[in-house]
Design a protein around this motif. Sequence first.
Motif, PDB file in Angstrom:
ATOM      1  N   ILE A  10      14.509   3.789  -1.697  1.00  0.00           N
ATOM      2  CA  ILE A  10      14.082   2.865  -2.767  1.00  0.00           C
ATOM      3  C   ILE A  10      12.688   2.319  -2.453  1.00  0.00           C
ATOM      4  O   ILE A  10      11.809   2.257  -3.325  1.00  0.00           O
ATOM      5  N   GLU A  11      12.486   1.919  -1.210  1.00  0.00           N
ATOM      6  CA  GLU A  11      11.173   1.383  -0.810  1.00  0.00           C
ATOM      7  C   GLU A  11      10.088   2.441  -0.984  1.00  0.00           C
ATOM      8  O   GLU A  11       8.970   2.131  -1.437  1.00  0.00           O
ATOM      9  N   ALA A  12      10.411   3.683  -0.621  1.00  0.00           N
ATOM     10  CA  ALA A  12       9.414   4.754  -0.746  1.00  0.00           C
ATOM     11  C   ALA A  12       9.066   5.000  -2.217  1.00  0.00           C
ATOM     12  O   ALA A  12       7.887   5.155  -2.576  1.00  0.00           O
ATOM     13  N   TYR A  13      10.083   5.029  -3.084  1.00  0.00           N
ATOM     14  CA  TYR A  13       9.834   5.208  -4.512  1.00  0.00           C
ATOM     15  C   TYR A  13       8.951   4.076  -5.058  1.00  0.00           C
ATOM     16  O   TYR A  13       8.025   4.305  -5.837  1.00  0.00           O
ATOM     17  N   SER A  14       9.268   2.862  -4.651  1.00  0.00           N
ATOM     18  CA  SER A  14       8.505   1.717  -5.186  1.00  0.00           C
ATOM     19  C   SER A  14       7.054   1.748  -4.730  1.00  0.00           C
ATOM     20  O   SER A  14       6.143   1.471  -5.513  1.00  0.00           O
ATOM     21  N   LYS A  15       6.832   2.112  -3.473  1.00  0.00           N
ATOM     22  CA  LYS A  15       5.449   2.158  -2.987  1.00  0.00           C
ATOM     23  C   LYS A  15       4.657   3.277  -3.655  1.00  0.00           C
ATOM     24  O   LYS A  15       3.435   3.199  -3.771  1.00  0.00           O
ATOM     25  N   CYS A  16       5.360   4.301  -4.113  1.00  0.00           N
ATOM     26  CA  CYS A  16       4.692   5.379  -4.847  1.00  0.00           C
ATOM     27  C   CYS A  16       4.550   5.059  -6.333  1.00  0.00           C
ATOM     28  O   CYS A  16       4.059   5.885  -7.113  1.00  0.00           O
ATOM     29  N   GLY A  17       5.021   3.884  -6.724  1.00  0.00           N
ATOM     30  CA  GLY A  17       4.874   3.457  -8.120  1.00  0.00           C
ATOM     31  C   GLY A  17       5.919   4.004  -9.060  1.00  0.00           C
ATOM     32  O   GLY A  17       5.765   3.909 -10.282  1.00  0.00           O
ATOM     33  N   CYS A  18       6.997   4.573  -8.535  1.00  0.00           N
ATOM     34  CA  CYS A  18       8.045   5.161  -9.375  1.00  0.00           C
ATOM     35  C   CYS A  18       9.234   4.206  -9.431  1.00  0.00           C
ATOM     36  O   CYS A  18      10.281   4.424  -8.789  1.00  0.00           O
ATOM     37  N   LEU A  19       9.079   3.123 -10.210  1.00  0.00           N
ATOM     38  CA  LEU A  19      10.123   2.102 -10.267  1.00  0.00           C
ATOM     39  C   LEU A  19      11.366   2.603 -10.994  1.00  0.00           C
ATOM     40  O   LEU A  19      12.478   2.155 -10.700  1.00  0.00           O
ATOM     41  N   VAL A  20      11.193   3.498 -11.949  1.00  0.00           N
ATOM     42  CA  VAL A  20      12.358   4.050 -12.663  1.00  0.00           C
ATOM     43  C   VAL A  20      13.249   4.808 -11.693  1.00  0.00           C
ATOM     44  O   VAL A  20      14.480   4.651 -11.689  1.00  0.00           O
ATOM     45  N   ASP A  21      12.651   5.652 -10.835  1.00  0.00           N
ATOM     46  CA  ASP A  21      13.432   6.385  -9.838  1.00  0.00           C
ATOM     47  C   ASP A  21      14.108   5.428  -8.876  1.00  0.00           C
ATOM     48  O   ASP A  21      15.276   5.635  -8.494  1.00  0.00           O
TER      49      ASP A  21
END
Length: 707
Positions: free
Chosen positions: A101-112
């Motif tokens: 989840i943290e990795a997705y958020s840092k990449c800007g993919c909040l939906v994922d």
Amino acid sequence: MGVSAASVLNRLLYSRTHKFQTQPGSARALTKAIRSHLVAGRLREAVSVLFAAPVPVSYPLYARLFRICSTNLAIVEVRKVESHLVTFSPTPPVFLLNRAIEAYSKCGCLVDARELFEEMPHRDGGSWNAMITAYARGGCPEKALSLFSEMNRSGVFASEVTFASVLGSCGAVLALSLLRQIHGLIMKYGFSGNVILESSLVDVYGKCQFINDARRMFDEIKNPTAVSWNVIVRRYLDMGDGKEAVFMFFHMFRSAVRPLNFTFSNAIIACSSISALEAGMQIHGVAIKMGFENNEVVSSSLMDMYVKCGKLENARGVFEQPGSKDLISWTSIVSAYAMSGKTGEARVLFDRMPERNVISWNAMLAGYTRSLQWEEALNFVFLMRNTTKHIDHVTLGLILNVCAALSDVEVGKQAHGFVYRNGFLSNLVVGNALLDMYGKCGNLRSARVWFYQICQWRDSVSWNALLTSYARHGLSEQAMAIFSEMQWETKPSKFTFGTLLAACANTFALEHGKQIHGFMIRHGYEMDIVIRGALVDMYSKCRCLLYALTVFKETGSRDVILWNSVIFGCCHNQRGREILELFGLMEEEGIKPDHVTFQGILLACIYEGLVELGTRYFNSMSNEYCVMPRLEHYECMIELYCRYGHMDELENFVKSMAFEPTVPMLTRIFHACRKYGYLRLGEWAAERLSELNPSIPLKFQIMDKER
């Protein structure tokens, strides 16, 4: 790879029913290969090796891969790592899914990130924290606060990290009521001694403009850190209380806390806001002692402070300090000289700049326009076009201002073409500048056409620009028609009424002026001192002095500008005695007269033939009122002496002037001497006029009569 979080987790059920046999040797070889790629910085190759492998790796290696992927914003690799994890691990640990989840958020993919969060079989506090932090950092404060409320209802206790994210979201949306609830929860959960959370509370209370609550919270912090002090100084600055911001900065040193560079900068900016030069210089001294003088943030603030306090050379001294001078400091010092009217020195500095950006060019061009050096500004525009391709909406606005001032509609049209070609059509600042340019250049047809072309995004400034263009050219009927149209689309502003009243005054359109006055009264507009001055001017010029005096008397607080308006109103109606009476009342109210006031008084003396009184008032300007006489005052005195035949006084006055008489002055003197037969001064005036304009020889014609 387009694997989504939801589809990956759907495969988790499949993985629970299919067991993979892992050979220890192959797992060790796989781990070794992946680690060697990571050590060499080959993240893509490492993940490709993992994704192709039919066996899982250790959980710490998955965690390491998630961390490196998030650091490199490698979203494709994040998805591959997560896909491999949930495929080959029947029950992946919650902490690894939290890392995903943290990795997705840092990449800007909040939906994922949210899909993965929703599909998790089990969640812990870290899961909620990861998702709330993702929303907070991803610019979705409302979603972060909503998820926090859901978490709280679920009975999951928030951690310090969760509260920090939630407080940041409260500050972003200024949610004061929720902030107070969170404050209560922080105390309930025993985090009241956490200096990070306490500093965040100070920050958010300040952002919500409850500075007293922010100060109380700050005073409760047992050991404020440098960040805590920086927050309270910044919040006082943002509230416009520069004095308290400076006080808190100096108070910080009693706590033996070393300030941050931003704290220095904020304190210096606070000094600028209240023109506290002495305090600013003290902070400068402290910055030198603590080694902050060459810090870019601090030095830039110091330069700005010295400029705003009128100490340009001190700003130059900061700039010339040894150390690296970056583009920001170069631009700051150029802008300081340019906006202070010293465009020559600014240009020398500008030419020395090792590199420039569009802000640097704009700063120099703005200096020329501010100093009304229009020709130099136009030459600079041509230089800019030949040197750089970086032009923004600010540049275009300045260029159009130059064209308007020079009435150069051809260059203005070229700028208009540039606007079309480079996508600035929808920029309202540029659009209004184009409208103003066409109006000031007298091209009202183009102004009107352009006005209708921007109908989708025009605003009250656009309407005022068009209205002003017609009013400036004496077309009061058309201006009133535009005013009527304007009311269907936007509410007229004070500027609108000032423009219309000025148009009525200049065209003697009394009826239109009365209509505007009535409109303002009916619609409850505030009659401030500016509007009352415009009304006085309009009624006076329209020969309706009674109305002008009525408006003037109804004004509670009158400044020198309003007094000047009514004095000149009497001048327009040649009511000299009233002017002298008004001047007496003006002095009784304690209003200090200026050069405009004295021009009105001297005109009153001309109307009434008060030569001796006019002489006394002229002499009192510099002796009693510290107002240096200007050209118009000398012209009034020459007219006063000439009109009433005081030729000896005229000769003494002219010979004692600090400058040579102008051609209009000499012409008036010459004709007065002919009328009253004053030989000596008449011949002198004729000689001077012949020297200044040899093509028109003058000869004094009444010499025999004089003798």
